[in-house]
Design an enzyme around this catalytic site. Structure first.
Site: not given
Length: 154
Positions: A85, A88-90, A93
């Site tokens: 997660g 994926v977030h990095i 963003s």
């Protein structure tokens, strides 16, 4: 972060979101989309799992071998899920959604970013329809290039 029927609809169309097949997200996407809500709940559940399994692993003499062994597995699986997660977030963003890093570092977003990624929130905040704002921006761009009004879409 409550799950709504619109979030289930968003999840059914996640491929369109992932591959940028649509110029903007569905009109019912508010301040958080379903993916953001899922990540929130992944972190909440993961942290709870860490605490519970961590206490069990700290005191193996109290809980017994079988429960400690199960705790190690749950703890490790939870760590892997949270790590995925985070990656994926990095990605989203930085490279995945241009303009997102500025929103996190500055605390503001452009109007275009708002109507593209969170149309319902854009409408709630500005009182304007996101699709109409996008079309007006396209018309302005088309006009500024000297072409006059944009022809209607077929």
């Amino acid at each position: 972060m409550r799950w709504k029927p619109a979030d289930s609809e968003w999840m059914r169309n996640i491929k369109d979101y992932a591959f940028n097949r649509e110029p903007m997200e569905p009109e019912n996407v508010g301040f958080f989309n379903a993916g953001q809500k899922l990540q929130f709940w992944e972190i909440v559940v993961g942290c709870i799992a860490y605490v519970i399994t961590g206490v069990i692993m700290w005191f193996p003499e109290i809980f017994g071998r079988i429960l400690v062994a199960i705790s190690y597995v749950i703890h490790d699986i939870s760590a892997l899920i949270m790590l995925a997660g985070i990656f994926v977030h990095i990605y989203l963003s930085t490279f995945g959604e241009p303009g997102t890093i500025q929103s996190m570092t500055r605390g503001t977003v452009s109007e275009r970013w708002a109507w593209t990624h969170h149309p319902a929130w854009y409408k709630e905040t500005t009182g304007r329809d996101a699709r109409a704002a996008m079309q007006a921006a396209k018309d302005d761009m088309y006009r500024n290039e000297g072409y006059g009004p944009q022809p209607p879409a077929l």
